[in-house]
Design an enzyme around this catalytic site. Structure first.
Site, mmCIF file in Angstrom:
data_model
loop_
_atom_site.group_PDB
_atom_site.id
_atom_site.type_symbol
_atom_site.label_atom_id
_atom_site.label_comp_id
_atom_site.label_asym_id
_atom_site.label_seq_id
_atom_site.Cartn_x
_atom_site.Cartn_y
_atom_site.Cartn_z
ATOM 1 N N THR A 13 0.806 -1.221 0.000
ATOM 2 C CA THR A 13 0.000 0.000 0.000
ATOM 3 C C THR A 13 0.840 1.272 0.000
ATOM 4 O O THR A 13 0.487 2.257 -0.652
ATOM 5 C CB THR A 13 -0.903 -0.002 1.259
ATOM 6 O OG1 THR A 13 -1.693 -1.185 1.224
ATOM 7 C CG2 THR A 13 -1.814 1.190 1.308
ATOM 8 N N SER A 58 1.981 -7.894 -0.895
ATOM 9 C CA SER A 58 2.786 -8.824 -0.097
ATOM 10 C C SER A 58 2.089 -10.154 0.156
ATOM 11 O O SER A 58 2.712 -11.092 0.633
ATOM 12 C CB SER A 58 3.244 -8.173 1.204
ATOM 13 O OG SER A 58 2.223 -8.210 2.166
ATOM 14 N N SER A 59 0.824 -10.262 -0.198
ATOM 15 C CA SER A 59 0.167 -11.569 -0.115
ATOM 16 C C SER A 59 0.788 -12.546 -1.107
ATOM 17 O O SER A 59 0.607 -13.757 -0.996
ATOM 18 C CB SER A 59 -1.323 -11.435 -0.425
ATOM 19 O OG SER A 59 -1.862 -10.336 0.249
ATOM 20 N N THR A 89 1.968 -4.836 4.387
ATOM 21 C CA THR A 89 1.898 -5.236 5.794
ATOM 22 C C THR A 89 1.473 -6.699 5.982
ATOM 23 O O THR A 89 1.795 -7.308 7.002
ATOM 24 C CB THR A 89 0.898 -4.347 6.562
ATOM 25 O OG1 THR A 89 -0.369 -4.396 5.899
ATOM 26 C CG2 THR A 89 1.381 -2.916 6.645
ATOM 27 N N ASP A 90 0.764 -7.246 4.978
ATOM 28 C CA ASP A 90 0.153 -8.566 5.194
ATOM 29 C C ASP A 90 1.160 -9.649 5.574
ATOM 30 O O ASP A 90 0.890 -10.465 6.448
ATOM 31 C CB ASP A 90 -0.629 -8.994 3.946
ATOM 32 C CG ASP A 90 -1.899 -8.166 3.766
ATOM 33 O OD1 ASP A 90 -2.284 -7.453 4.713
ATOM 34 O OD2 ASP A 90 -2.501 -8.234 2.681
ATOM 35 N N THR A 278 2.439 -21.837 20.556
ATOM 36 C CA THR A 278 1.121 -21.515 21.127
ATOM 37 C C THR A 278 0.271 -20.648 20.192
ATOM 38 O O THR A 278 0.801 -19.794 19.476
ATOM 39 C CB THR A 278 1.241 -20.814 22.502
ATOM 40 O OG1 THR A 278 -0.075 -20.464 22.949
ATOM 41 C CG2 THR A 278 2.101 -19.560 22.468
HETATM 42 N N1 ASP Z 1 -2.288 -6.191 0.739
HETATM 43 C C1 ASP Z 1 -1.304 -5.177 1.031
HETATM 44 C C2 ASP Z 1 0.055 -5.870 1.089
HETATM 45 O O1 ASP Z 1 0.344 -6.540 2.040
HETATM 46 C C3 ASP Z 1 -1.607 -4.506 2.297
HETATM 47 C C4 ASP Z 1 -0.577 -3.508 2.748
HETATM 48 O O2 ASP Z 1 0.329 -3.122 2.074
HETATM 49 O O3 ASP Z 1 -0.697 -3.052 3.875
HETATM 50 O O4 ASP Z 1 0.807 -5.744 0.150
#
Ligand code: ASP
Length: 342
Positions: A13, A58-59, A89-90, A278
Site C-alpha cells: 500500500t 505482499s500476499s 503489511t500482510d 502456542t
Molecule cells: N495487501 C497489502 C500488502 O500486504 C496490504 C498492505 O500493504 O498493507 O501488500
C-alpha cells in the site's frame, strides 16, 4: 561523511497512488521518491532507491522473493549504512523473520516498513513510517556503530525486532505487535532507544553470510476443538513433509485423543520434526506445566517456547535448507539464532 541508505521498494500500500483515470490504487515510480516525499531531502543523507519489478502485493510473497531481497541486501551490504525495505503489511512479519535468519551476522539496520494508507493520501501513515525508518537506519552511536544492527519492523512510532512481530490489526495505524519482546525504540519528539533490548554484536566485523537454500517442506497445523483424524492424517502424510508447526492451546496443550497422539508420535518416530507453538498472542509453550502438554513432549514434539508462527516457519525453511539431518534441525531450532526466542 554522508550516511548512505538504500531504500528497497517491494510493493504494498505505501507505494500506491490513485490512478486519476481508473480511480484504482497502483504503484508509483519509486525512483522519484523525493518528488513524493520532499522532506527526505532535509536529512542530508544519500538515499538511493531500488524498486522490485514487478512490485507485488505482499500476499504474493514467497521464498523466491526472499532470496531476491536477501541477495540485493548482500550485494549492497558494503556500500550502505542501512537498508529500508518498503513492504506490504500482510506478510511483513514473515519477510522480516525470514531476513533475520537468511542474513547471518547482519550488523547494519534492515528496517521494514509500510503503511495502512497509501503515501499519496492526505491522512497517510506512510510518510511518518518512511521518514522515521530512514532516520533509524542512519543513526549511529558514539562509537560510530549503527545504533540498530538487526532486522526490524518500524510501524506507528515503534521499532520492533522483526522476528518477534505479528500483524495485529487490519485497520489501525498501529498494525504490529511484539508481545514477547520489548520495543527497540519509541519515536516521539525524541527517538528513545531501548538499549537493553537492542542486539549488539559481541565482535564487530564478522562477514555477512547469506542463506538462500530454503526447504519449504513445512506445514502449519492449528488445532481446534473438533479437529478430525482424517484432517490430521492428511497433513502428516503429505509427501516429503519434513516439519510441522503445530499451533496448540495456551502453554502448549492439546487434545489427548489417542488417535491424535499416535499420529504425532508416528510422524516424529519416522524422523519428522514437530514444533509446538502456542496459538496465544503472548506467552510461551511449557510442555511441563499440564498433563495435556506433557503428552506432546512424550510424542516427540520440540518446544517452540515463545516463538511466533512466522518466525518458526521461516526458521525451519532455513534450517531444513542447511541440514539434511532432521536431528540437527531440532538441535539448532532449540537454540535462539537471531533473538527470536527468549
Ligand atoms: N495487501 C497489502 C500488502 O500486504 C496490504 C498492505 O500493504 O498493507 O501488500
Amino acid at each position: 561523511m554522508d550516511r548512505k541508505i538504500l531504500l528497497i521498494y517491494t510493493g504494498g500500500t505505501i507505494g500506491m497512488k490513485i490512478d486519476p483515470e481508473t480511480q484504482l490504487l497502483k504503484p508509483f515510480d519509486f525512483t522519484q521518491i523525493t518528488r513524493e516525499v520532499p522532506e527526505l531531502k532535509k536529512f542530508g543523507y544519500l538515499i538511493d532507491s531500488l524498486s522490485f519489478d514487478p512490485v507485488i502485493d505482499s500476499s504474493d510473497v514467497n521464498p523466491a522473493f526472499w532470496i531476491k531481497l536477501a541477495s540485493i541486501i548482500k550485494a549492497n551490504y558494503d556500500f550502505y549504512d542501512g537498508f529500508v525495505v518498503l513492504h506490504g503489511t500482510d506478510t511483513m512479519a514473515y519477510s522480516a523473520s525470514a531476513m533475520s535468519f537468511m542474513l547471518e551476522n547482519v550488523e547494519k539496520p534492515v528496517i521494514f516498513t509500510g503503511s495502512q494508507l497509501p503515501i499519496g493520501m492526505l491522512r497517510t501513515d506512510g510518510k511518518e513510517n518512511l521518514i522515521s525508518s530512514i532516520q533509524l537506519a542512519a543513526e549511529q552511536d558514539e562509537a560510530g556503530h549503527p545504533h540498530i544492527c538487526e532486522v526490524c519492523i518500524y510501524f506507528d512510532s515503534q521499532l520492533f525486532r522483526g522476528n518477534r512481530t505479528s500483524k495485529y490489526s487490519a485497520e489501525n495505524f498501529s498494525a504490529f505487535r511484539s508481545p514477547n519482546y520489548p520495543t527497540l525504540a519509541e519515536v516521539g519528539i525524541h527517538v528513545r532507544y531501548n538499549d537493553a533490548a537492542i542486539y549488539h554484536p559481541r565482535r564487530w566485523g564478522r562477514p555477512l553470510r547469506l542463506h538462500t537454500e530454503l526447504d519449504t517442506r513445512v506445514a502449519v497445523l492449528k488445532i481446534f476443538p473438533g479437529i478430525t483424524e482424517p484432517l490430521v492424517k492428511a497433513v502428516l502424510s503429505t509427501p516429503g513433509l519434513r516439519a510441522v508447526v503445530l499451533e496448540t492451546y495456551g502453554s502448549g496443550n492439546s487434545l489427548s485423543d489417542p488417535w491424535f497422539l499416535a499420529a504425532l508420535a508416528g510422524f516424529t518416530r519416522a524422523g519428522g520434526v514437530i514444533v509446538n507453538v502456542t496459538q496465544c498472542q503472548a506467552g510461551a509453550v511449557d510442555m511441563c506445566a499440564y498433563a495435556n502438554g506433557d503428552i506432546l513432549k512424550q510424542a516427540g514434539l520440540v518446544s517452540g517456547k515463545d516463538i511466533t508462527t512466522e518466525a518458526a516457519v521461516t526458521k525451519l525453511f532455513v534450517l531444513l535448507g542447511q541440514y539434511a539431518d532432521n536431528k540437527k534441525v531440532i538441535e539448532k531450532f532449540e537454540i535462539g539464532v537471531s533473538g527470536e526466542i527468549s
